[in-house]
Design a protein around this motif. Sequence first.
Motif, PDB file in Angstrom:
ATOM      1  N   HIS A 329     -61.748  -3.084 118.043  1.00 55.52           N
ATOM      2  CA  HIS A 329     -60.633  -3.055 118.987  1.00 55.52           C
ATOM      3  C   HIS A 329     -59.500  -2.130 118.550  1.00 55.52           C
ATOM      4  CE1 HIS A 329     -62.513  -6.591 120.826  1.00 55.52           C
ATOM      5  NE2 HIS A 329     -61.665  -6.445 121.834  1.00 55.52           N
ATOM      6  N   PHE A 330     -59.235  -2.059 117.228  1.00 53.64           N
ATOM      7  CA  PHE A 330     -58.012  -1.402 116.767  1.00 53.64           C
ATOM      8  C   PHE A 330     -58.241  -0.183 115.887  1.00 53.64           C
ATOM      9  CE2 PHE A 330     -56.855  -6.003 117.284  1.00 53.64           C
ATOM     10  CZ  PHE A 330     -56.181  -5.837 118.500  1.00 53.64           C
ATOM     11  N   GLY A 331     -59.477   0.133 115.544  1.00 54.16           N
ATOM     12  CA  GLY A 331     -59.782   1.406 114.901  1.00 54.16           C
ATOM     13  C   GLY A 331     -59.833   1.418 113.401  1.00 54.16           C
ATOM     14  N   THR A 332     -58.709   1.201 112.729  1.00 54.00           N
ATOM     15  CA  THR A 332     -58.686   1.311 111.267  1.00 54.00           C
ATOM     16  C   THR A 332     -57.992   0.116 110.635  1.00 54.00           C
ATOM     17  OG1 THR A 332     -56.549   2.443 111.045  1.00 54.00           O
ATOM     18  CG2 THR A 332     -58.487   3.825 111.513  1.00 54.00           C
ATOM     19  N   GLU A 333     -58.294  -0.101 109.355  1.00 54.00           N
ATOM     20  CA  GLU A 333     -57.645  -1.182 108.617  1.00 54.00           C
ATOM     21  C   GLU A 333     -56.143  -0.960 108.503  1.00 54.00           C
ATOM     22  OE1 GLU A 333     -59.354  -2.537 104.974  1.00 54.00           O
ATOM     23  OE2 GLU A 333     -61.420  -2.241 105.678  1.00 54.00           O
ATOM     24  N   MET A 334     -55.731   0.295 108.379  1.00 50.47           N
ATOM     25  CA  MET A 334     -54.305   0.592 108.269  1.00 50.47           C
ATOM     26  C   MET A 334     -53.544   0.071 109.487  1.00 50.47           C
ATOM     27  SD  MET A 334     -54.019   2.102 105.381  1.00 50.47           S
ATOM     28  CE  MET A 334     -54.974   3.062 104.208  1.00 50.47           C
ATOM     29  N   ASP A 335     -54.116   0.314 110.666  1.00 53.94           N
ATOM     30  CA  ASP A 335     -53.449  -0.145 111.885  1.00 53.94           C
ATOM     31  C   ASP A 335     -53.405  -1.676 111.942  1.00 53.94           C
ATOM     32  OD1 ASP A 335     -52.769   2.311 112.960  1.00 53.94           O
ATOM     33  OD2 ASP A 335     -54.710   2.565 113.933  1.00 53.94           O
ATOM     34  N   ILE A 336     -54.501  -2.322 111.576  1.00 53.53           N
ATOM     35  CA  ILE A 336     -54.551  -3.784 111.619  1.00 53.53           C
ATOM     36  C   ILE A 336     -53.547  -4.380 110.638  1.00 53.53           C
ATOM     37  CG2 ILE A 336     -56.018  -5.819 111.229  1.00 53.53           C
ATOM     38  CD1 ILE A 336     -58.408  -3.939 111.989  1.00 53.53           C
ATOM     39  N   LEU A 337     -53.484  -3.820 109.440  1.00 55.31           N
ATOM     40  CA  LEU A 337     -52.599  -4.342 108.403  1.00 55.31           C
ATOM     41  C   LEU A 337     -51.125  -4.176 108.753  1.00 55.31           C
ATOM     42  CD1 LEU A 337     -54.196  -3.228 105.012  1.00 55.31           C
ATOM     43  CD2 LEU A 337     -53.605  -5.553 105.652  1.00 55.31           C
ATOM     44  N   HIS A 338     -50.773  -3.036 109.337  1.00 60.26           N
ATOM     45  CA  HIS A 338     -49.357  -2.683 109.408  1.00 60.26           C
ATOM     46  C   HIS A 338     -48.780  -2.460 110.806  1.00 60.26           C
ATOM     47  CE1 HIS A 338     -49.356  -2.297 105.073  1.00 60.26           C
ATOM     48  NE2 HIS A 338     -50.354  -1.443 105.134  1.00 60.26           N
ATOM     49  N   HIS A 339     -49.610  -2.196 111.800  1.00 60.53           N
ATOM     50  CA  HIS A 339     -49.053  -1.701 113.052  1.00 60.53           C
ATOM     51  C   HIS A 339     -49.364  -2.531 114.296  1.00 60.53           C
ATOM     52  CE1 HIS A 339     -47.955   1.722 110.664  1.00 60.53           C
ATOM     53  NE2 HIS A 339     -49.209   2.074 110.455  1.00 60.53           N
ATOM     54  N   VAL A 340     -50.557  -3.081 114.403  1.00 60.62           N
ATOM     55  CA  VAL A 340     -50.933  -3.789 115.629  1.00 60.62           C
ATOM     56  C   VAL A 340     -50.067  -5.047 115.783  1.00 60.62           C
ATOM     57  CG1 VAL A 340     -52.778  -4.946 116.893  1.00 60.62           C
ATOM     58  CG2 VAL A 340     -53.297  -2.929 115.481  1.00 60.62           C
ATOM     59  N   PRO A 341     -49.374  -5.219 116.912  1.00 56.39           N
ATOM     60  CA  PRO A 341     -48.533  -6.402 117.098  1.00 56.39           C
ATOM     61  C   PRO A 341     -49.328  -7.697 116.976  1.00 56.39           C
ATOM     62  CG  PRO A 341     -48.073  -4.763 118.787  1.00 56.39           C
ATOM     63  CD  PRO A 341     -49.292  -4.285 118.057  1.00 56.39           C
ATOM     64  N   LYS A 342     -48.635  -8.721 116.505  1.00 57.81           N
ATOM     65  CA  LYS A 342     -49.281 -10.019 116.306  1.00 57.81           C
ATOM     66  C   LYS A 342     -49.910 -10.527 117.602  1.00 57.81           C
ATOM     67  CE  LYS A 342     -46.729 -13.707 115.780  1.00 57.81           C
ATOM     68  NZ  LYS A 342     -45.866 -14.778 115.213  1.00 57.81           N
ATOM     69  N   GLY A 343     -49.233 -10.324 118.713  1.00 60.68           N
ATOM     70  CA  GLY A 343     -49.759 -10.792 119.990  1.00 60.68           C
ATOM     71  C   GLY A 343     -51.079 -10.149 120.352  1.00 60.68           C
ATOM     72  N   ARG A 344     -51.201  -8.854 120.060  1.00 64.44           N
ATOM     73  CA  ARG A 344     -52.460  -8.163 120.354  1.00 64.44           C
ATOM     74  C   ARG A 344     -53.562  -8.630 119.410  1.00 64.44           C
ATOM     75  NH1 ARG A 344     -52.793  -2.082 120.858  1.00 64.44           N
ATOM     76  NH2 ARG A 344     -54.756  -2.755 121.806  1.00 64.44           N
ATOM     77  N   LEU A 345     -53.224  -8.897 118.155  1.00 67.28           N
ATOM     78  CA  LEU A 345     -54.228  -9.448 117.227  1.00 67.28           C
ATOM     79  C   LEU A 345     -54.747 -10.785 117.745  1.00 67.28           C
ATOM     80  CD1 LEU A 345     -52.505  -8.741 113.780  1.00 67.28           C
ATOM     81  CD2 LEU A 345     -54.506  -7.561 114.712  1.00 67.28           C
ATOM     82  N   ALA A 346     -53.825 -11.611 118.265  1.00 68.51           N
ATOM     83  CA  ALA A 346     -54.199 -12.946 118.746  1.00 68.51           C
ATOM     84  C   ALA A 346     -55.083 -12.878 119.985  1.00 68.51           C
ATOM     85  CB  ALA A 346     -52.945 -13.761 119.038  1.00 68.51           C
ATOM     86  N   GLU A 347     -55.077 -11.753 120.691  1.00 67.96           N
ATOM     87  CA  GLU A 347     -55.955 -11.602 121.844  1.00 67.96           C
ATOM     88  C   GLU A 347     -57.405 -11.403 121.430  1.00 67.96           C
ATOM     89  OE1 GLU A 347     -54.410  -8.333 123.990  1.00 67.96           O
ATOM     90  OE2 GLU A 347     -52.553  -9.340 124.585  1.00 67.96           O
ATOM     91  N   VAL A 348     -57.596 -10.968 120.177  1.00 59.60           N
ATOM     92  CA  VAL A 348     -58.937 -10.635 119.706  1.00 59.60           C
ATOM     93  C   VAL A 348     -59.496 -11.688 118.757  1.00 59.60           C
ATOM     94  CG1 VAL A 348     -60.260  -8.909 118.381  1.00 59.60           C
ATOM     95  CG2 VAL A 348     -58.509  -8.182 120.003  1.00 59.60           C
ATOM     96  N   THR A 349     -58.615 -12.362 118.019  1.00 57.90           N
ATOM     97  CA  THR A 349     -59.051 -13.342 117.037  1.00 57.90           C
ATOM     98  C   THR A 349     -58.209 -14.604 117.166  1.00 57.90           C
ATOM     99  OG1 THR A 349     -59.544 -13.672 114.688  1.00 57.90           O
ATOM    100  CG2 THR A 349     -57.510 -12.483 115.219  1.00 57.90           C
ATOM    101  N   LYS A 350     -58.450 -15.572 116.300  1.00 61.02           N
ATOM    102  CA  LYS A 350     -57.716 -16.837 116.359  1.00 61.02           C
ATOM    103  C   LYS A 350     -56.226 -16.603 116.091  1.00 61.02           C
ATOM    104  CE  LYS A 350     -61.644 -19.622 114.795  1.00 61.02           C
ATOM    105  NZ  LYS A 350     -62.150 -20.534 113.726  1.00 61.02           N
ATOM    106  N   GLU A 351     -55.409 -17.383 116.783  1.00 63.18           N
ATOM    107  CA  GLU A 351     -53.966 -17.233 116.639  1.00 63.18           C
ATOM    108  C   GLU A 351     -53.517 -17.484 115.205  1.00 63.18           C
ATOM    109  OE1 GLU A 351     -49.821 -18.986 118.575  1.00 63.18           O
ATOM    110  OE2 GLU A 351     -51.746 -19.257 119.616  1.00 63.18           O
ATOM    111  N   GLN A 352     -54.166 -18.436 114.513  1.00 63.34           N
ATOM    112  CA  GLN A 352     -53.790 -18.732 113.130  1.00 63.34           C
ATOM    113  C   GLN A 352     -54.052 -17.537 112.220  1.00 63.34           C
ATOM    114  OE1 GLN A 352     -55.691 -22.188 111.467  1.00 63.34           O
ATOM    115  NE2 GLN A 352     -54.718 -21.952 109.466  1.00 63.34           N
ATOM    116  N   LEU A 353     -55.187 -16.856 112.452  1.00 62.92           N
ATOM    117  CA  LEU A 353     -55.499 -15.679 111.656  1.00 62.92           C
ATOM    118  C   LEU A 353     -54.515 -14.548 111.953  1.00 62.92           C
ATOM    119  CD1 LEU A 353     -57.305 -14.297 109.617  1.00 62.92           C
ATOM    120  CD2 LEU A 353     -58.882 -13.708 111.485  1.00 62.92           C
TER     121      LEU A 353
END
Length: 386
Positions: A329-353
Amino acid sequence: MHIHIGRTASGRAVKITGSKTLTLANILTYSGCPKGLHMTGVIDCHSPEVIQEIEALIHTGELRELRDGGFQHENGLVLIPGSELEINDENCNGPIHVLAYFPDLPSLKSFSGWLSSKVTNIHLSSQRIYADGRELQLKVKGLGGLFIPAHIFTPFKSLYGKGVRNSLSEVFSPEQIDAVELGLSSNTAMANSIPELHKYTFLTNSDAHSLAKIAREYNSITMEAPSFKEFAKALKNEEGRKIAANYGLDPFLGKYYETTCSSCGVIMQDSAEKCQECGHGRKIRGVKHRIADLAEDIPSPLRPAYIPQVPLEYIPGLGPKTMDKLLDHFGTEMDILHHVPKGRLAEVTKEQLAETIHKARTGQLVFNAGGGGRYGKVARNENKGQ
């Protein structure tokens, strides 16, 4: 800027403790995507078979030599070739690992040829060199290379771990050092307490022995474009080039932060003569205590920001399937670690994660400190500062 090669294309071992999948071709691909790097340093390029692989990739057009040094992969990533070696001459108190980087094939080949008579096996990584530190420095600098002591506080095989008693000048010519690599159990504030390091640029590198470990520590560099020449300028803070930020592990996650019993692995008081758990009398001294020996209470220079990061593989509950899903969904680990908003992460995985990843990037996680060769871990409680 510190990635090992586990095996050559023919299957020959280079870094014996490195993963078999850690080939030059895989490093060049994986560093770009999914890791998200623009430049990488591979420090086993003195090995003759690795040199042959670089030449083969140039021949096929997968790599091209850059005018300012380095080699650009077809995916855009720039390779800076280097070598890691172990010094243990009569001036040393113990073995010291160092890194050398070279701009092009002629200098790399010349170094490899010279080195072949100074080590037991030119094909292997991190070999002990039968030359003293200053001789090695002169050779590297004479070929237009860069000379950088590696993971300088690690209890074993490092500059301050056991290599010198008090000062790097015991082994090296200070003016022939281009930067120092902090290692996984220290950060800028800790290293900045040592006066003789004030004139050197700090690097945070992964020392990767597997593909997954690439970029667990890395550097953000201000330069016109990735190349050897621009990297060298950044280390010297020349013409606006500089290290803009150091991204590294929280020292608690490093595997040598605390002093531990060498028998049972329990964290122990640095001043204790015996382990309180098993009574054993030998210990592996923690980085924080070794630095305290060398530190002085004097003003320290301003440094680029040290940004503690928790690599995704350290996040509890984030397994391979979830990792693949996030990367899709987000391309690279760098983006996941530092840039992708929490809300967008929660759309793809568990909210707790998603919340845990958010806490990692904002410094809100709790750690159980590492030591004695065991990495620290993310703790499962709410009291920050463990």
